[in-house]
Scaffold this active site. Sequence first.
Site, mmCIF file in Angstrom:
data_model
loop_
_atom_site.group_PDB
_atom_site.id
_atom_site.type_symbol
_atom_site.label_atom_id
_atom_site.label_comp_id
_atom_site.label_asym_id
_atom_site.label_seq_id
_atom_site.Cartn_x
_atom_site.Cartn_y
_atom_site.Cartn_z
ATOM 1 N N ASP A 32 112.636 -31.357 36.071
ATOM 2 C CA ASP A 32 111.514 -30.964 35.205
ATOM 3 C C ASP A 32 111.709 -29.542 34.684
ATOM 4 O O ASP A 32 110.787 -28.737 34.674
ATOM 5 C CB ASP A 32 110.193 -31.091 35.995
ATOM 6 C CG ASP A 32 108.959 -31.086 35.094
ATOM 7 O OD1 ASP A 32 109.101 -31.213 33.859
ATOM 8 O OD2 ASP A 32 107.848 -30.948 35.638
ATOM 9 N N ARG A 67 107.720 -23.743 31.109
ATOM 10 C CA ARG A 67 106.499 -23.698 31.940
ATOM 11 C C ARG A 67 106.826 -23.721 33.426
ATOM 12 O O ARG A 67 105.996 -23.352 34.256
ATOM 13 C CB ARG A 67 105.558 -24.864 31.596
ATOM 14 C CG ARG A 67 106.144 -26.220 31.902
ATOM 15 C CD ARG A 67 105.245 -27.419 31.622
ATOM 16 N NE ARG A 67 106.027 -28.622 31.879
ATOM 17 C CZ ARG A 67 106.896 -29.164 31.031
ATOM 18 N NH1 ARG A 67 107.041 -28.627 29.838
ATOM 19 N NH2 ARG A 67 107.627 -30.207 31.369
ATOM 20 N N ASN A 68 108.031 -24.160 33.779
ATOM 21 C CA ASN A 68 108.447 -24.173 35.179
ATOM 22 C C ASN A 68 109.419 -23.051 35.529
ATOM 23 O O ASN A 68 110.159 -23.150 36.503
ATOM 24 C CB ASN A 68 109.032 -25.538 35.552
ATOM 25 C CG ASN A 68 107.939 -26.587 35.677
ATOM 26 O OD1 ASN A 68 106.801 -26.265 36.028
ATOM 27 N ND2 ASN A 68 108.267 -27.832 35.377
ATOM 28 N N ASP A 114 109.754 -24.767 40.831
ATOM 29 C CA ASP A 114 109.315 -26.176 40.852
ATOM 30 C C ASP A 114 110.448 -27.195 40.846
ATOM 31 O O ASP A 114 110.264 -28.317 40.375
ATOM 32 C CB ASP A 114 108.379 -26.469 39.655
ATOM 33 C CG ASP A 114 107.005 -25.859 39.859
ATOM 34 O OD1 ASP A 114 106.533 -25.850 41.012
ATOM 35 O OD2 ASP A 114 106.422 -25.378 38.879
HETATM 36 P P1 ADP Z 1 102.308 -26.848 39.358
HETATM 37 O O1 ADP Z 1 103.792 -26.707 39.318
HETATM 38 O O2 ADP Z 1 101.798 -27.401 40.643
HETATM 39 O O3 ADP Z 1 101.786 -27.556 38.153
HETATM 40 P P2 ADP Z 1 102.267 -24.173 38.574
HETATM 41 O O4 ADP Z 1 103.568 -23.810 39.163
HETATM 42 O O5 ADP Z 1 102.207 -24.433 37.111
HETATM 43 O O6 ADP Z 1 101.691 -25.399 39.335
HETATM 44 O O7 ADP Z 1 101.238 -23.033 38.941
HETATM 45 C C1 ADP Z 1 100.045 -22.802 38.238
HETATM 46 C C2 ADP Z 1 99.942 -21.322 37.874
HETATM 47 O O8 ADP Z 1 99.994 -20.520 39.048
HETATM 48 C C3 ADP Z 1 101.107 -20.839 37.012
HETATM 49 O O9 ADP Z 1 100.873 -20.977 35.651
HETATM 50 C C4 ADP Z 1 101.226 -19.379 37.398
HETATM 51 O O10 ADP Z 1 100.375 -18.596 36.614
HETATM 52 C C5 ADP Z 1 100.753 -19.352 38.830
HETATM 53 N N1 ADP Z 1 101.903 -19.297 39.758
HETATM 54 C C6 ADP Z 1 102.592 -20.341 40.278
HETATM 55 N N2 ADP Z 1 103.584 -19.920 41.084
HETATM 56 C C7 ADP Z 1 103.545 -18.573 41.092
HETATM 57 C C8 ADP Z 1 104.332 -17.536 41.731
HETATM 58 N N3 ADP Z 1 105.365 -17.846 42.535
HETATM 59 N N4 ADP Z 1 104.000 -16.254 41.489
HETATM 60 C C9 ADP Z 1 102.962 -15.946 40.667
HETATM 61 N N5 ADP Z 1 102.204 -16.856 40.028
HETATM 62 C C10 ADP Z 1 102.472 -18.160 40.230
#
Ligand code: ADP
Length: 266
Positions: free
Chosen positions: A130, A134-135, A148
Site C-alpha cells: 500500500d 499518504r503512507n 504502514d
Molecule cells: P492508518 O494507517 O491506520 O490509516 P494513519 O497512519 O493514516 O492511520 O494515521 C492517521 C494519522 O495519524 C496520520 O495522518 C498522521 O497525521 C498521524 N500519524 C500516524 N503515525 C504517526 C507517527 N508515527 N508520527 C506522527 N503522526 C502519526
Amino acid sequence: LQDQWQVNPTELVLGQELGSGQFGLVLEGTWRERKVAVKMMREECMSEDDFKEEAKVMMRLSHCKLVQLYGVCTQRSPLCLVFEFMDNGCLTDYLRARRGRLSPDQLLRMCLDVSEGMMYLESSNFIHRDLAARNCLVSKNNEVKVSDFGMTRFVFDDQYTSSQCSKFPVKWSAPEVIRYSKFSSKSDVWSFGVLMWEVYTEGRQPYEHQSNSEVVESLNKGLRLQKPRLAPRSMHILMEWCWKEKPDDRPSFGILLHEIGSLSDM
Ligand code: ADP
C-alpha cells in the site's frame, strides 16, 4: 512475542489525538523518554492473532528510512502499536502545505528517501502492498520515511482489500494487483511511480477526475499519468519505467535508488 518487544503499559503515557486511521485512533505518547505515536487497533477492524505473529517480523525490520515499530502492547485492550514519532505528519499533507515552496532538490530528496526505505524492504523480501504518499511520514528534519508496510493484510474491511471495492487504492495499484491480487516488490515499484508523481505535483490526487473503473480502462489502453510540470524529463522516464505493463520490465528498487541517486548531487 519476545519480551523485548512487549511494551509495558505502565511505561506508556498517552497524550493527545493525532488523527484517526483505518485501524482506529492514533495518539501522541511518551515511552521511555521518547516521543512516540501510538496506534490503538480497534479489534473489530483486524485479525489480532495473525497480527501478533507478524508484529515479530515487522519489528525486526529496521532502517533509517522506515518508520520504526518500537513495540506492541498486548497486555491491554485494545492492542496498541508504538511507533517512532514523525513531527511533520503524512507526506501528502506536507506537500500540499508547502506548494510552490519546495525546491527541485527537496523533491528529488523525498523520492530518494522513499527509494532507500523501499530498497531495504525489497532486500528483506517484504512487500509493502500500500505504498503511497499518504503512507509516508515526514520527520522533524524533513526526512521522508515509509510507514504502514504490510498492514493491509490485517484489515477485515473488504471494502479496502478487494480491488472491486470503493476503498481499494486502485490509483496506486499495478494492473496485476487489480486483476488477480498478485502483489510483489514489482507491484510496489508501480506504486512508487505514482508516489513520485504525487511528489512532483506537490500532493495532487492522481487521475483526479476519473473514477476507479475509468482508471482501469485507461490503463488497459496503455494510458498513464502525465509528466508533472515540476518533474525533470529524467524523473518522468523513471516513472514510466515503473508503469510498464509487465512486472519484469519494471526496475527494482535497487536500480531506482541508483538512478535517482545519480540525478542528485548528494
Ligand atoms: P492508518 O494507517 O491506520 O490509516 P494513519 O497512519 O493514516 O492511520 O494515521 C492517521 C494519522 O495519524 C496520520 O495522518 C498522521 O497525521 C498521524 N500519524 C500516524 N503515525 C504517526 C507517527 N508515527 N508520527 C506522527 N503522526 C502519526
